[in-house]
Design a protein around this motif. Structure first.
Motif, PDB file in Angstrom:
ATOM      1  N   LEU A 127       0.820  -1.204   0.000  1.00  0.00           N
ATOM      2  CA  LEU A 127       0.000   0.000   0.000  1.00  0.00           C
ATOM      3  C   LEU A 127       0.856   1.258   0.000  1.00  0.00           C
ATOM      4  CD1 LEU A 127      -2.756  -0.992   2.591  1.00  0.00           C
ATOM      5  CD2 LEU A 127      -2.852  -1.119   0.097  1.00  0.00           C
ATOM      6  N   ALA A 128       0.380   2.266  -0.705  1.00  0.00           N
ATOM      7  CA  ALA A 128       1.044   3.566  -0.719  1.00  0.00           C
ATOM      8  C   ALA A 128       0.921   4.193   0.666  1.00  0.00           C
ATOM      9  CB  ALA A 128       0.409   4.464  -1.769  1.00  0.00           C
ATOM     10  N   THR A 129       2.018   4.742   1.167  1.00  0.00           N
ATOM     11  CA  THR A 129       2.010   5.369   2.489  1.00  0.00           C
ATOM     12  C   THR A 129       2.334   6.858   2.428  1.00  0.00           C
ATOM     13  OG1 THR A 129       4.320   4.743   2.854  1.00  0.00           O
ATOM     14  CG2 THR A 129       2.626   3.234   3.685  1.00  0.00           C
ATOM     15  N   GLU A 130       2.631   7.365   1.239  1.00  0.00           N
ATOM     16  CA  GLU A 130       2.943   8.785   1.066  1.00  0.00           C
ATOM     17  C   GLU A 130       2.161   9.329  -0.118  1.00  0.00           C
ATOM     18  OE1 GLU A 130       7.102   9.744   0.858  1.00  0.00           O
ATOM     19  OE2 GLU A 130       7.621   8.048   2.139  1.00  0.00           O
ATOM     20  N   GLY A 131       1.769  10.578  -0.005  1.00  0.00           N
ATOM     21  CA  GLY A 131       1.039  11.224  -1.090  1.00  0.00           C
ATOM     22  C   GLY A 131       1.805  11.206  -2.399  1.00  0.00           C
ATOM     23  N   ALA A 132       3.128  11.360  -2.318  1.00  0.00           N
ATOM     24  CA  ALA A 132       3.947  11.368  -3.537  1.00  0.00           C
ATOM     25  C   ALA A 132       3.846  10.036  -4.279  1.00  0.00           C
ATOM     26  CB  ALA A 132       5.405  11.675  -3.194  1.00  0.00           C
ATOM     27  N   GLN A 133       3.752   8.928  -3.548  1.00  0.00           N
ATOM     28  CA  GLN A 133       3.612   7.613  -4.189  1.00  0.00           C
ATOM     29  C   GLN A 133       2.304   7.546  -4.971  1.00  0.00           C
ATOM     30  OE1 GLN A 133       3.924   5.279  -0.556  1.00  0.00           O
ATOM     31  NE2 GLN A 133       5.861   4.399  -1.255  1.00  0.00           N
ATOM     32  N   VAL A 134       1.247   8.067  -4.392  1.00  0.00           N
ATOM     33  CA  VAL A 134      -0.048   8.072  -5.072  1.00  0.00           C
ATOM     34  C   VAL A 134       0.015   8.994  -6.288  1.00  0.00           C
ATOM     35  CG1 VAL A 134      -2.504   8.624  -4.853  1.00  0.00           C
ATOM     36  CG2 VAL A 134      -1.300   7.546  -2.941  1.00  0.00           C
ATOM     37  N   ALA A 135       0.540  10.192  -6.108  1.00  0.00           N
ATOM     38  CA  ALA A 135       0.598  11.164  -7.203  1.00  0.00           C
ATOM     39  C   ALA A 135       1.459  10.674  -8.360  1.00  0.00           C
ATOM     40  CB  ALA A 135       1.113  12.504  -6.681  1.00  0.00           C
ATOM     41  N   ASP A 136       2.608  10.056  -8.054  1.00  0.00           N
ATOM     42  CA  ASP A 136       3.516   9.601  -9.106  1.00  0.00           C
ATOM     43  C   ASP A 136       2.871   8.558 -10.015  1.00  0.00           C
ATOM     44  OD1 ASP A 136       5.472  11.271  -8.150  1.00  0.00           O
ATOM     45  OD2 ASP A 136       6.642   9.690  -7.168  1.00  0.00           O
ATOM     46  N   VAL A 137       2.133   7.629  -9.424  1.00  0.00           N
ATOM     47  CA  VAL A 137       1.600   6.505 -10.194  1.00  0.00           C
ATOM     48  C   VAL A 137       0.158   6.723 -10.637  1.00  0.00           C
ATOM     49  CG1 VAL A 137       1.088   4.015 -10.085  1.00  0.00           C
ATOM     50  CG2 VAL A 137       3.147   4.908  -9.005  1.00  0.00           C
ATOM     51  N   TRP A 138      -0.633   7.386  -9.815  1.00  0.00           N
ATOM     52  CA  TRP A 138      -2.075   7.428 -10.045  1.00  0.00           C
ATOM     53  C   TRP A 138      -2.609   8.814 -10.387  1.00  0.00           C
ATOM     54  CZ3 TRP A 138      -3.412   2.710 -10.759  1.00  0.00           C
ATOM     55  CH2 TRP A 138      -2.828   1.681 -10.021  1.00  0.00           C
ATOM     56  N   ALA A 139      -1.755   9.772 -10.717  1.00  0.00           N
ATOM     57  CA  ALA A 139      -2.203  11.144 -10.983  1.00  0.00           C
ATOM     58  C   ALA A 139      -3.306  11.205 -12.040  1.00  0.00           C
ATOM     59  CB  ALA A 139      -1.023  12.011 -11.395  1.00  0.00           C
TER      60      ALA A 139
END
Length: 186
Positions: A127-139
């Motif tokens: 699971l993504a634990t940082e906003g940057a991980q979500v933004a990088d992959v799922w923007a």
């Protein structure tokens, strides 16, 4: 956890959320609410004294409570075609997060937001634990990401409170302590 804007159609939001998850194993979505009174608008389960007591003691916190859905919850959220898992009845998971920035965001919106844990990539179970991980992959799938720093990857404790007899069922032990549920467990 990520968020979608309410002003888009629920069908679009749900499609975007399920695009981020494995459709075969995707778990139902939850509503992030800012208060117990907001939970009571979208569910029917708070009429039980036991349910109200447990929820009042537990929230805000790392718990997801599954309750019967009220008619105010749009049908498409429960019956979306991308949602492969069948349920006995119409129900929804509800949460009140403990993170101050998320609570303030929800109060400003004054309506619940669909939420889901998301993996760091389509192929990963981590699971993504940082906003940057979500933004990088799922923007391309989200309208925005709230990045409040690294989050605990331990998922919420999930408790099913849909039984009419007042018994509750522990679905998943997670970050929330289950001690307060023991007397009421099936």
């Amino acid at each position: 956890t990520f968020f979608q804007k309410k002003n888009r159609s629920f069908n679009f939001e749900l499609k975007a959320i399920f695009d981020m998850k494995d459709p075969v194993t995707a778990k139902p979505l939850s509503l992030l609410c800012h208060s117990i009174s907001q939970i009571s608008e979208y569910t029917l389960g708070l009429s039980s004294r036991v349910a109200f007591k447990i929820i009042k003691q537990s929230l805000p916190g790392p718990y997801t409570f599954i309750l019967p859905a009220s008619n105010k919850l749009p049908k498409i959220i429960i019956e979306h075609k991308e949602h492969k898992r069948g349920w006995r009845r119409k129900e929804i998971g509800v949460r009140i997060p403990k993170e101050p920035i998320v609570l303030e965001f929800l109060k400003l919106l004054d309506h619940p937001v669909l939420c889901s844990s998301v993996p760091v990539s389509r192929e990963s179970k981590i699971l993504a634990t940082e906003g940057a991980q979500v933004a990088d992959v799922w923007a391309h799938c989200v309208d925005f990401v709230i990045d409040a720093g690294e989050r605990n990857s331990n998922p919420s404790t999930v408790v099913d409170m849909t039984d009419d007899s007042g018994k509750i069922r522990l679905i998943r032990e997670g970050a929330g302590d289950v001690g307060i549920f023991r007397p009421y467990l099936e």
